[in-house]
Design a protein around this motif. Structure first.
Motif, PDB file in Angstrom:
ATOM      1  N   VAL A 248       0.858  -1.177   0.000  1.00  0.00           N
ATOM      2  CA  VAL A 248       0.000   0.000   0.000  1.00  0.00           C
ATOM      3  C   VAL A 248       0.898   1.231   0.000  1.00  0.00           C
ATOM      4  CG1 VAL A 248      -1.785   1.227   1.275  1.00  0.00           C
ATOM      5  CG2 VAL A 248      -1.763  -1.272   1.262  1.00  0.00           C
ATOM      6  N   ASP A 249       0.718   2.114  -0.995  1.00  0.00           N
ATOM      7  CA  ASP A 249       1.569   3.296  -1.114  1.00  0.00           C
ATOM      8  C   ASP A 249       1.304   4.331  -0.024  1.00  0.00           C
ATOM      9  OD1 ASP A 249       2.897   2.337  -3.357  1.00  0.00           O
ATOM     10  OD2 ASP A 249       1.413   3.193  -4.724  1.00  0.00           O
ATOM     11  N   ASP A 250       0.061   4.726   0.166  1.00  0.00           N
ATOM     12  CA  ASP A 250      -0.298   5.777   1.123  1.00  0.00           C
ATOM     13  C   ASP A 250      -1.054   5.160   2.290  1.00  0.00           C
ATOM     14  OD1 ASP A 250      -0.970   8.090   2.466  1.00  0.00           O
ATOM     15  OD2 ASP A 250      -2.444   8.755   0.982  1.00  0.00           O
ATOM     16  N   ILE A 251      -0.324   4.485   3.151  1.00  0.00           N
ATOM     17  CA  ILE A 251      -0.989   3.766   4.236  1.00  0.00           C
ATOM     18  C   ILE A 251      -1.661   4.721   5.218  1.00  0.00           C
ATOM     19  CG2 ILE A 251       0.984   3.534   5.798  1.00  0.00           C
ATOM     20  CD1 ILE A 251      -0.158   0.472   5.917  1.00  0.00           C
ATOM     21  N   TYR A 252      -1.087   5.900   5.439  1.00  0.00           N
ATOM     22  CA  TYR A 252      -1.704   6.878   6.342  1.00  0.00           C
ATOM     23  C   TYR A 252      -3.048   7.337   5.772  1.00  0.00           C
ATOM     24  CZ  TYR A 252      -2.625  11.070   9.012  1.00  0.00           C
ATOM     25  OH  TYR A 252      -3.225  12.025   9.791  1.00  0.00           O
ATOM     26  N   GLY A 253      -3.066   7.742   4.512  1.00  0.00           N
ATOM     27  CA  GLY A 253      -4.306   8.186   3.871  1.00  0.00           C
ATOM     28  C   GLY A 253      -5.336   7.082   3.818  1.00  0.00           C
ATOM     29  N   LEU A 254      -4.896   5.874   3.574  1.00  0.00           N
ATOM     30  CA  LEU A 254      -5.795   4.726   3.531  1.00  0.00           C
ATOM     31  C   LEU A 254      -6.447   4.486   4.896  1.00  0.00           C
ATOM     32  CD1 LEU A 254      -6.863   2.403   1.803  1.00  0.00           C
ATOM     33  CD2 LEU A 254      -4.900   1.071   2.541  1.00  0.00           C
ATOM     34  N   HIS A 255      -5.662   4.597   5.950  1.00  0.00           N
ATOM     35  CA  HIS A 255      -6.217   4.425   7.287  1.00  0.00           C
ATOM     36  C   HIS A 255      -7.229   5.525   7.607  1.00  0.00           C
ATOM     37  CE1 HIS A 255      -2.842   1.578   8.176  1.00  0.00           C
ATOM     38  NE2 HIS A 255      -3.850   0.966   8.749  1.00  0.00           N
ATOM     39  N   ILE A 256      -6.934   6.748   7.255  1.00  0.00           N
ATOM     40  CA  ILE A 256      -7.857   7.853   7.507  1.00  0.00           C
ATOM     41  C   ILE A 256      -9.164   7.635   6.747  1.00  0.00           C
ATOM     42  CG2 ILE A 256      -8.242  10.328   7.146  1.00  0.00           C
ATOM     43  CD1 ILE A 256      -6.346   9.637   9.469  1.00  0.00           C
ATOM     44  N   SER A 257      -9.066   7.270   5.468  1.00  0.00           N
ATOM     45  CA  SER A 257     -10.277   7.090   4.652  1.00  0.00           C
ATOM     46  C   SER A 257     -11.122   5.907   5.111  1.00  0.00           C
ATOM     47  CB  SER A 257      -9.920   6.956   3.168  1.00  0.00           C
ATOM     48  OG  SER A 257      -9.246   5.753   2.933  1.00  0.00           O
ATOM     49  N   ASN A 258     -10.530   4.958   5.835  1.00  0.00           N
ATOM     50  CA  ASN A 258     -11.274   3.802   6.316  1.00  0.00           C
ATOM     51  C   ASN A 258     -11.628   3.885   7.798  1.00  0.00           C
ATOM     52  OD1 ASN A 258     -11.611   1.687   4.138  1.00  0.00           O
ATOM     53  ND2 ASN A 258      -9.470   2.262   3.863  1.00  0.00           N
ATOM     54  N   GLY A 259     -11.450   5.066   8.399  1.00  0.00           N
ATOM     55  CA  GLY A 259     -11.898   5.273   9.774  1.00  0.00           C
ATOM     56  C   GLY A 259     -10.903   4.885  10.853  1.00  0.00           C
ATOM     57  N   PHE A 260      -9.677   4.547  10.486  1.00  0.00           N
ATOM     58  CA  PHE A 260      -8.652   4.233  11.490  1.00  0.00           C
ATOM     59  C   PHE A 260      -7.836   5.490  11.754  1.00  0.00           C
ATOM     60  CE2 PHE A 260      -9.447   0.250   9.263  1.00  0.00           C
ATOM     61  CZ  PHE A 260      -9.750  -0.568  10.336  1.00  0.00           C
ATOM     62  N   ARG A 261      -7.812   5.925  12.986  1.00  0.00           N
ATOM     63  CA  ARG A 261      -7.063   7.162  13.315  1.00  0.00           C
ATOM     64  C   ARG A 261      -6.100   6.907  14.443  1.00  0.00           C
ATOM     65  NH1 ARG A 261     -10.120  11.185  10.573  1.00  0.00           N
ATOM     66  NH2 ARG A 261     -12.047  10.224   9.962  1.00  0.00           N
TER      67      ARG A 261
END
Length: 84
Positions: free
Chosen positions: A71-84
């Motif tokens: 996964v290239d943008d793991i931070y953005g992916l976590h944010i978009s899926n509700g993981f903060r």
């Protein structure tokens, strides 16, 4: 099936699971270990280990592609899926 000069060749593209991305470069026995083709489903977990232990559901394509499991943008992916 397509008949070759000396062997029959199975055309996976004519099934419900065409081989896309890296799936096209692996040996049939990587997923069809016992060569009973009906034993393998089109679910990722048929062949891949779920390192998330089913904590994020079973829609692997939400985060991964068949071209690359990284996964290239793991931070953005976590944010978009509700993981903060």
């Amino acid at each position: 099936m397509q008949i070759g000069s000396t062997e029959e060749r199975f055309l996976h593209d004519e099934t419900l699971f065409p081989l896309e991305g890296r799936h096209g470069a692996i040996d049939c026995r990587d997923c069809h270990t016992d060569l009973v083709f009906e034993n393998v489903t089109s679910q990722c977990l048929s062949c891949h280990t779920d390192i998330h232990e089913r904590t994020v559901g079973n829609d692997c394509n939400r985060c991964h592609s068949s071209d690359n499991w990284l996964v290239d943008d793991i931070y953005g992916l976590h944010i978009s899926n509700g993981f903060r």
